[in-house]
Write a protein that holds these residues in place. Structure first.
Motif, PDB file in Angstrom:
ATOM      1  N   ASN A 294     -34.529 -13.891   1.043  1.00 20.95           N
ATOM      2  CA  ASN A 294     -33.972 -14.542  -0.141  1.00 20.95           C
ATOM      3  C   ASN A 294     -34.632 -15.895  -0.320  1.00 20.95           C
ATOM      4  O   ASN A 294     -34.423 -16.781   0.498  1.00 20.95           O
ATOM      5  N   PRO A 295     -35.451 -16.080  -1.384  1.00 22.35           N
ATOM      6  CA  PRO A 295     -35.834 -15.087  -2.375  1.00 22.35           C
ATOM      7  C   PRO A 295     -36.513 -13.874  -1.727  1.00 22.35           C
ATOM      8  O   PRO A 295     -37.147 -14.007  -0.690  1.00 22.35           O
TER       9      PRO A 295
ATOM     10  N   LEU B  27     -34.268 -14.362  -6.592  1.00 23.22           N
ATOM     11  CA  LEU B  27     -33.266 -15.051  -5.767  1.00 23.22           C
ATOM     12  C   LEU B  27     -31.888 -14.432  -5.934  1.00 23.22           C
ATOM     13  O   LEU B  27     -31.496 -14.079  -7.051  1.00 23.22           O
TER      14      LEU B  27
ATOM     15  N   VAL C 120     -37.276 -20.052   0.710  1.00 27.07           N
ATOM     16  CA  VAL C 120     -36.094 -20.631   0.057  1.00 27.07           C
ATOM     17  C   VAL C 120     -36.325 -22.048  -0.472  1.00 27.07           C
ATOM     18  O   VAL C 120     -35.696 -22.459  -1.447  1.00 27.07           O
TER      19      VAL C 120
ATOM     20  N   GLY D  39     -34.473 -21.990  -3.935  1.00 31.15           N
ATOM     21  CA  GLY D  39     -33.177 -21.417  -3.580  1.00 31.15           C
ATOM     22  C   GLY D  39     -32.314 -22.398  -2.815  1.00 31.15           C
ATOM     23  O   GLY D  39     -32.750 -23.504  -2.478  1.00 31.15           O
TER      24      GLY D  39
END
Lengths: 353, 353
Positions: free
Chosen positions: B152-153, B160, B185, B189
């Motif tokens: 994540n992503p 994301l 991230v 994110g």
């Protein structure tokens, strides 16, 4: 203990490395490091590689290092495998080559990481007792097995098996991989790498941590038939594509370029080992013949654990193993002259009161 | 193929990393490296650590680095695990935590190393399809499973998943480990590390290879409940006691000390990503929304493999995956301004003829 662990984790008994103390001014003779630092040539090569290119991944195959090792040892580059310390190389070898249907054989007294790897990979193993003089007897390995591994010189005994004995073993086990772990070979042995083109079942591992003074850099390698190396590569590329960082690659290459410093430091260690040997004998110790950068010694009148404790009080750390057959021995790494003199003075005080 | 391989080796399909070309003057947008070099502060710290102490083993626990990461992320040091790249951290996590009786779940389009680890450790897995917009749908993971992992992503999509969705997943899988692989991230994110003290089943991995410009140094880490970390430590200490060399430890510490350079380089990458996005849209590409240092794009009139080949002719390398659902996409790493302009000019020439 956690409900989230895999069932394997509950069964593991991890390896415990020798202490890396965080206080200064200790004389550290417990983890077989080289008492001499890497040469300026090697340090400069690392500093030079410390540049903008660190933003890029290293070469996953470390070709420049494999080629350098291959040239040094007169083999082809596809006969060389490199890893993050010889511990990583060994780990992959246990999974790729030593895990077989029949049990793996190794000595009862040897590098204590071997049974740990067996636990990690579910490898059945059988230990083969050293003889009363702590020697490997090749004839004792004439039994059903899947593969064989031992260090040469052996650890923690320091005892060397000659190459002709290793050839006997290789010839009598053509269907099994024989892995010779040569972490200490540069301090008095002959490398079995000279035999790899004769025996496709022979894998030899070495490390830059001991004779090349680069324990802090984490580089080890294996040399053998290209097929054995390919087995290791397949596991490595299923585990971590880039095991060696840029600085380790270039520092290791430089080490092989600087033959003079390497030979000099090996020679100094060997000289100091013989001095320590003589002193230990004078103090009444029994010392096994060592081809390594440590000695393994026992004293008939003093408990090893107590000598170790008294040395520790004098800020000298040596390695004590609380294990059957060797719990009256101490493994003492060879230090530099100053360290060795301090050790000799301390031992004399302990033994002679 | 060799008679000496373990049966496992014959079954492995190793991971193939993106090409690390040995020629210069290529614009390398294929392995998601940072276009900006590590700061002088970091390089100087590594050079300073390049000293006589390289003869000694590094601290096997890398305490100074664990403490630095723990302080940075507001957790305790025993909640941090470090390894030789996040690939090594992930490898240990697969063996220690993700190998369970029930199958491991991960997206059908994701980091292609995951099925390789499953092969290495004999882990049963099931892929969960992303939706048509290549998004992870948390509801799709409501099925019997032993554990869950995804980036994540996500990679190679760049998409994301928001933290509130991750919390939903954690709450509905309290009996399973959920591993969030946050390699990218920092480029857009929010890290799930903020949730580790709330969810004992959450493990988060990060790397210094992308946002911290240190791919060449090989450092990754995991943060989670101390019990999860202990599981990783048990496997690590059964595999390689000293996974991080001295230089990696000190370079990584310096990276966390130099917050300003880190933030600036992330910001530059994000700005360039948005510029590239705009250009790609102008040229008729469809581009997935990216929170990473790459974009994943497809063109309705041009075959991805052909665009990649034409870019290669112009000395620009991007990543193409010959895999179902994504074989019309290119994954393009964000370069620096010069590289991005060259890419935009090249793409314009290819698309507009």
């Amino acid at each position: 203990m956690s409900q989230y662990w895999s069932s394997l984790v509950h069964t593991l008994t991890p390896y415990v490395p020798g202490e890396q103390p965080k206080v200064n001014n200790l004389i550290k003779l417990n983890t077989n490091e080289n008492p001499y630092p890497p040469s300026d040539y090697v340090l400069d090569a690392i500093k030079k590689a410390t540049d903008d290119k660190l933003k890029l991944y290293p070469d996953p195959n470390a070709d420049v290092l494999k080629k350098r090792i291959a040239d040094y040892h007169n083999v082809d580059a596809n006969q060389v495998f490199v890893g993050n310390g010889s511990d990583e190389v060994l780990a992959h070898a246990f999974q790729a080559l030593l895990k077989q249907e029949k049990p793996l054989l190794f000595p009862d007294i040897t590098y204590s990481f071997y049974p740990v790897y067996c636990g990690l990979y579910g490898i059945d193993y059988q230990t083969v007792p050293l003889n009363d003089e702590f020697e490997i007897q090749v004839a004792d390995y004439s039994q059903e097995c899947g593969a064989i591994i031992f260090p040469n010189p052996n650890a923690p005994t320091g005892r060397l098996l000659e190459l002709d004995e290793i050839e006997v073993l290789l010839q009598s086990h053509t269907q099994q991989v024989v892995l010779i772990d040569e972490a200490y070979v540069d301090f008095g042995g002959q490398s079995a790498i000279s035999l790899v083109n004769k025996y496709p079942n022979l894998l030899v591992t070495q490390t830059l941590s001991k004779s090349r003074s680069l324990a802090g850099l984490r580089v080890g390698f294996a040399v053998g038939h290209a097929d054995l190396i390919e087995g290791l590569e397949r596991v490595k590329n299923s585990f971590n594509s880039y095991p060696l960082d840029r600085l380790a690659i270039y520092g290791a290459v430089a080490s092989f370029d600087d033959e003079q410093s390497f030979q000099e430091s090996c020679k100094s260690v060997i000289n100091t080992r013989e001095e320590l040997n003589a002193k230990l004998l004078e103090l009444g110790f029994k010392v096994l013949p060592s081809a390594a950068n440590f000695v393994f010694a026992t004293h008939p009148q003093f408990k090893a654990v107590e000598i170790a404790a008294k040395l520790r009080e004098k800020s000298i750390i040596v390695r004590y193993f609380n294990k059957p057959r060797i719990d009256q021995f101490l493994r003492i790494t060879i230090g530099n002259d100053t360290e060795n003199q301090a050790l000799c003075v301390a031992l004399e005080a302990i033994i002679k009161g």
